[in-house]
Motif scaffolding. Structure first.
Motif, PDB file in Angstrom:
ATOM      1  N   PRO A 115      28.050  37.199  -1.374  1.00 50.29           N
ATOM      2  CA  PRO A 115      29.103  36.220  -0.969  1.00 50.29           C
ATOM      3  C   PRO A 115      29.502  34.967  -1.988  1.00 50.29           C
ATOM      4  CG  PRO A 115      27.561  36.475   0.562  1.00 50.29           C
ATOM      5  CD  PRO A 115      26.877  37.117  -0.398  1.00 50.29           C
ATOM      6  N   GLU A 116      28.600  34.817  -2.900  1.00 51.79           N
ATOM      7  CA  GLU A 116      29.133  33.728  -4.112  1.00 51.79           C
ATOM      8  C   GLU A 116      30.111  34.513  -4.940  1.00 51.79           C
ATOM      9  OE1 GLU A 116      25.751  32.669  -1.700  1.00 51.79           O
ATOM     10  OE2 GLU A 116      25.923  34.333  -2.906  1.00 51.79           O
ATOM     11  N   LYS A 117      29.560  35.775  -5.377  1.00 46.15           N
ATOM     12  CA  LYS A 117      30.462  36.610  -6.412  1.00 46.15           C
ATOM     13  C   LYS A 117      31.973  36.889  -5.730  1.00 46.15           C
ATOM     14  CE  LYS A 117      27.029  38.838  -8.753  1.00 46.15           C
ATOM     15  NZ  LYS A 117      26.369  40.277  -9.210  1.00 46.15           N
ATOM     16  N   PHE A 118      31.848  37.198  -4.508  1.00 44.36           N
ATOM     17  CA  PHE A 118      32.966  37.377  -3.794  1.00 44.36           C
ATOM     18  C   PHE A 118      33.968  36.184  -3.781  1.00 44.36           C
ATOM     19  CE2 PHE A 118      36.327  38.025  -0.382  1.00 44.36           C
ATOM     20  CZ  PHE A 118      36.301  39.509  -0.444  1.00 44.36           C
ATOM     21  N   GLU A 119      33.396  35.120  -3.369  1.00 45.08           N
ATOM     22  CA  GLU A 119      34.542  33.703  -3.512  1.00 45.08           C
ATOM     23  C   GLU A 119      34.815  33.517  -4.684  1.00 45.08           C
ATOM     24  OE1 GLU A 119      35.360  32.323  -0.690  1.00 45.08           O
ATOM     25  OE2 GLU A 119      34.380  33.563   0.625  1.00 45.08           O
ATOM     26  N   ALA A 120      34.031  33.512  -5.883  1.00 40.89           N
ATOM     27  CA  ALA A 120      34.540  33.377  -7.169  1.00 40.89           C
ATOM     28  C   ALA A 120      35.650  34.329  -7.536  1.00 40.89           C
ATOM     29  CB  ALA A 120      33.323  33.608  -8.021  1.00 40.89           C
ATOM     30  N   LYS A 121      35.712  35.674  -6.987  1.00 39.78           N
ATOM     31  CA  LYS A 121      36.889  36.559  -7.382  1.00 39.78           C
ATOM     32  C   LYS A 121      37.901  36.453  -6.229  1.00 39.78           C
ATOM     33  CE  LYS A 121      35.411  38.905 -11.101  1.00 39.78           C
ATOM     34  NZ  LYS A 121      36.379  39.394 -12.067  1.00 39.78           N
ATOM     35  N   ARG A 122      37.790  35.632  -5.290  1.00 36.46           N
ATOM     36  CA  ARG A 122      38.709  35.890  -4.144  1.00 36.46           C
ATOM     37  C   ARG A 122      40.226  35.840  -4.550  1.00 36.46           C
ATOM     38  NH1 ARG A 122      38.878  35.677   1.519  1.00 36.46           N
ATOM     39  NH2 ARG A 122      36.634  35.064   1.854  1.00 36.46           N
ATOM     40  N   LEU A 123      40.197  34.586  -5.387  1.00 35.92           N
ATOM     41  CA  LEU A 123      41.696  34.278  -5.668  1.00 35.92           C
ATOM     42  C   LEU A 123      42.279  35.371  -6.697  1.00 35.92           C
ATOM     43  CD1 LEU A 123      44.038  32.457  -6.019  1.00 35.92           C
ATOM     44  CD2 LEU A 123      42.948  31.246  -7.893  1.00 35.92           C
ATOM     45  N   HIS A 183      41.107  35.702   4.768  1.00 31.87           N
ATOM     46  CA  HIS A 183      41.034  34.349   4.620  1.00 31.87           C
ATOM     47  C   HIS A 183      41.657  33.773   3.127  1.00 31.87           C
ATOM     48  CE1 HIS A 183      37.262  33.564   7.201  1.00 31.87           C
ATOM     49  NE2 HIS A 183      38.164  33.759   7.774  1.00 31.87           N
ATOM     50  N   LEU A 184      42.556  32.724   3.143  1.00 28.63           N
ATOM     51  CA  LEU A 184      43.032  32.475   1.784  1.00 28.63           C
ATOM     52  C   LEU A 184      42.231  31.988   0.759  1.00 28.63           C
ATOM     53  CD1 LEU A 184      46.343  30.665   3.098  1.00 28.63           C
ATOM     54  CD2 LEU A 184      46.170  32.661   1.710  1.00 28.63           C
ATOM     55  N   PRO A 185      42.280  32.211  -0.464  1.00 27.61           N
ATOM     56  CA  PRO A 185      41.371  31.537  -1.542  1.00 27.61           C
ATOM     57  C   PRO A 185      41.519  30.237  -1.387  1.00 27.61           C
ATOM     58  CG  PRO A 185      42.838  33.220  -2.444  1.00 27.61           C
ATOM     59  CD  PRO A 185      43.426  33.042  -0.919  1.00 27.61           C
ATOM     60  N   GLU A 186      40.415  29.484  -1.810  1.00 26.21           N
ATOM     61  CA  GLU A 186      40.099  27.953  -1.961  1.00 26.21           C
ATOM     62  C   GLU A 186      41.168  27.547  -2.741  1.00 26.21           C
ATOM     63  OE1 GLU A 186      40.171  24.472  -1.145  1.00 26.21           O
ATOM     64  OE2 GLU A 186      38.918  25.611   0.370  1.00 26.21           O
ATOM     65  N   MET A 187      42.464  27.195  -2.649  1.00 24.46           N
ATOM     66  CA  MET A 187      43.283  26.936  -3.693  1.00 24.46           C
ATOM     67  C   MET A 187      43.194  25.523  -4.302  1.00 24.46           C
ATOM     68  SD  MET A 187      44.911  29.847  -3.803  1.00 24.46           S
ATOM     69  CE  MET A 187      46.327  29.487  -4.743  1.00 24.46           C
ATOM     70  N   GLY A 188      42.402  24.713  -3.476  1.00 25.04           N
ATOM     71  CA  GLY A 188      42.116  23.210  -4.061  1.00 25.04           C
ATOM     72  C   GLY A 188      41.105  23.256  -5.257  1.00 25.04           C
ATOM     73  N   THR A 189      40.380  24.413  -5.400  1.00 17.94           N
ATOM     74  CA  THR A 189      39.395  24.390  -6.548  1.00 17.94           C
ATOM     75  C   THR A 189      39.858  25.534  -7.479  1.00 17.94           C
ATOM     76  OG1 THR A 189      38.165  26.070  -5.352  1.00 17.94           O
ATOM     77  CG2 THR A 189      37.463  23.769  -4.813  1.00 17.94           C
ATOM     78  N   ALA A 190      40.962  25.759  -7.410  1.00 21.77           N
ATOM     79  CA  ALA A 190      41.462  26.953  -8.452  1.00 21.77           C
ATOM     80  C   ALA A 190      42.133  26.163  -9.571  1.00 21.77           C
ATOM     81  CB  ALA A 190      42.673  27.631  -7.803  1.00 21.77           C
ATOM     82  N   ARG A 191      42.279  25.177  -9.615  1.00 27.21           N
ATOM     83  CA  ARG A 191      42.561  24.349 -10.898  1.00 27.21           C
ATOM     84  C   ARG A 191      44.146  24.929 -11.429  1.00 27.21           C
ATOM     85  NH1 ARG A 191      41.943  19.677 -10.483  1.00 27.21           N
ATOM     86  NH2 ARG A 191      42.035  19.430 -12.624  1.00 27.21           N
ATOM     87  N   ALA A 192      44.914  25.254 -10.353  1.00 30.70           N
ATOM     88  CA  ALA A 192      46.153  25.845 -11.008  1.00 30.70           C
ATOM     89  C   ALA A 192      46.158  26.776 -12.094  1.00 30.70           C
ATOM     90  CB  ALA A 192      46.922  24.616 -11.154  1.00 30.70           C
ATOM     91  N   PRO A 193      45.422  27.831 -11.898  1.00 31.67           N
ATOM     92  CA  PRO A 193      45.473  28.904 -12.951  1.00 31.67           C
ATOM     93  C   PRO A 193      46.715  29.409 -13.530  1.00 31.67           C
ATOM     94  CG  PRO A 193      44.678  29.833 -10.993  1.00 31.67           C
ATOM     95  CD  PRO A 193      44.889  28.441 -10.562  1.00 31.67           C
ATOM     96  N   GLU A 194      47.521  29.580 -12.753  1.00 34.67           N
ATOM     97  CA  GLU A 194      49.178  29.941 -13.014  1.00 34.67           C
ATOM     98  C   GLU A 194      49.893  28.819 -14.001  1.00 34.67           C
ATOM     99  OE1 GLU A 194      51.341  31.402  -9.717  1.00 34.67           O
ATOM    100  OE2 GLU A 194      49.876  33.260  -9.436  1.00 34.67           O
ATOM    101  N   LEU A 195      49.643  27.811 -13.341  1.00 36.01           N
ATOM    102  CA  LEU A 195      50.265  26.507 -14.067  1.00 36.01           C
ATOM    103  C   LEU A 195      49.724  26.311 -15.398  1.00 36.01           C
ATOM    104  CD1 LEU A 195      51.662  23.669 -14.673  1.00 36.01           C
ATOM    105  CD2 LEU A 195      49.946  22.662 -13.060  1.00 36.01           C
ATOM    106  N   ILE A 196      48.188  26.140 -15.636  1.00 39.63           N
ATOM    107  CA  ILE A 196      47.761  26.169 -16.955  1.00 39.63           C
ATOM    108  C   ILE A 196      48.064  27.325 -17.834  1.00 39.63           C
ATOM    109  CG2 ILE A 196      45.486  26.173 -17.946  1.00 39.63           C
ATOM    110  CD1 ILE A 196      46.553  23.355 -16.842  1.00 39.63           C
TER     111      ILE A 196
END
Length: 392
Positions: A115-123, A183-196
């Motif tokens: 589950p941890e690996k999946f959540e890390a890769k969900r986005l 479920h949608l990815p946890e976008m709040g912790t994604a740190r805006a990867p596309e922006l950066i």
């Protein structure tokens, strides 16, 4: 090796016993056997049972699917994994099967087996699927859902308005319906990867007494070493570097605050609700953190405002020398994401204090991480009619 050479010679030797008709019929039958075997194997890998066993998906996305209307509904029609994730068009289906070699690689090396690996890769996985749906104009959805077959009268007035507009332009379903089956990815912790990825991670060395702009929402601290947070620095905020100590810098944030409560919120300018920073109550009341200057009363609200400078610490990363990369990204995001349901208004159509309410109403229909939301809202406010005088 000798038998292989003999076989090759036999295959290359002209036939003496078979007629051209016999050879043609034999080739035809062999072709049918090959094609039938190929398609049988293709369909065998195109079942839900195969997907959830091979991809180690049963514990996460398969369980999430069972919580949605695509699993159980009044009509009894259920969408399976290949219905959405394998194109029905033959050429695209073959291309998708070739892409699936990446999934086999992940299965072999247990990329998402916990589950941890999946959540890390969900986005990452979700972004890849959204792009594929967008590329195919959500054809997988439209194999079942057809604009021409929709009963508009059974929809709410808001849904009617949006869906009729979507039907006019044959809009891709994924534009508005992300998170419909999983479920949608946890976008709040994604740190805006596309922006950066677009604007970069900031300058590597900072100079004192120079001004910079925050590329992300950043935590503020009481000191150069402590972990106690003193508030938040908003994205696209102008700061002045006052001091550098290791990985942190002391910054000055100029702005205005309302003279109510602890006065924790610092706004960019007098009378406008453009957020620059939010201090904690302790930070706002700590001597030396906030210096006050002139005081003015807002004739619209009767509130008194103070011009202030906050001097506080933050990390050195994600600071840019100019705003233009941030505004360019925000403009493109606004014009692409916020035009999928309707024609978006011009930036200068509303004033700076009206835009937050209007923009928040749009967020239910788009998918943005929190930093991108804050950036686009700030872009709209700073390019609003408050600062850009334009006829509508």
């Amino acid at each position: 090796m000798k038998w292989l050479i003999n076989l090759w010679r036999t295959l290359n030797k002209p036939t003496k016993a078979l007629t051209l008709g016999a050879v043609s019929i034999s080739a035809f039958i062999m072709g049918i056997i090959f094609w039938g075997g190929f398609n049988t194997a293709l369909e065998a890998t195109n079942t839900e049972a195969f997907c959830i066993s091979c991809h180690s998906m049963e514990s996460k996305p398969y369980q999430e699917l069972q919580e949605t209307v695509h699993w159980s509904n009044h009509s009894g029609v259920r969408a399976t994994c290949p219905d959405c994730h394998v194109p029905h068009n033959w050429s695209r289906k073959i291309a998708r099967k070739m892409e699936a070699s990446h999934d086999v690689w992940g299965w072999l090396f247990n990329t998402v087996n916990t589950p941890e690996k999946f959540e890390a890769k969900r986005l990452e996985m979700a972004s890849r699927e959204w792009k594929r749906f967008d590329r195919d104009n959500s054809l997988a959805c439209k194999n079942c859902h057809n604009y021409n077959s929709m009963k508009w009268e059974s929809m709410s007035p808001l849904a009617q308005k949006q869906m009729k507009r979507a039907a006019e332009i044959d809009q891709s379903c994924i534009d508005c319906h992300k998170g419909i089956a999983h479920h949608l990815p946890e976008m709040g912790t994604a740190r805006a990867p596309e922006l950066i990825a677009e604007v970069g991670a900031g300058v590597s060395s900072l100079e004192t007494n120079q001004t910079y702009y925050s590329a992300l929402t950043k935590p503020l601290f009481f000191s150069e070493k402590g972990d106690v947070e003193a508030g938040t620095l908003n994205v696209a905020t102008k700061v002045k570097v006052l001091e550098t100590k290791g990985k942190r810098i002391k910054i000055g944030i100029d702005g205005w605050r309302k003279k109510i409560g602890a006065g924790r919120v610092i706004y960019m300018d007098f009378g406008v609700n453009i957020l620059s920073a939010q201090l904690s109550k302790d930070a706002a009341e700590t001597e030396g953190v906030i210096q006050t200057f002139e005081e003015k009363e807002d004739p619209m609200t009767g509130l008194k405002w103070q011009r202030v400078e906050a001097q506080i610490w933050t990390d050195k990363d994600y600071l840019l020398t100019e705003l233009q990369p941030l505004w360019g990204y925000a403009r493109d995001t606004f014009r692409s994401s916020c035009s999928v349901c309707h024609t978006q208004p011009d930036e200068a159509h509303f004033d700076a204090n009206t835009w937050p309410g209007m923009f928040q109403g749009m967020l239910a229909f788009v998918n943005m991480d929190q930093d991108t939301q804050a950036l686009v809202q700030k872009y709209l406010q700073e390019h609003s009619s408050t600062f850009v005088k334009k006829e509508h």
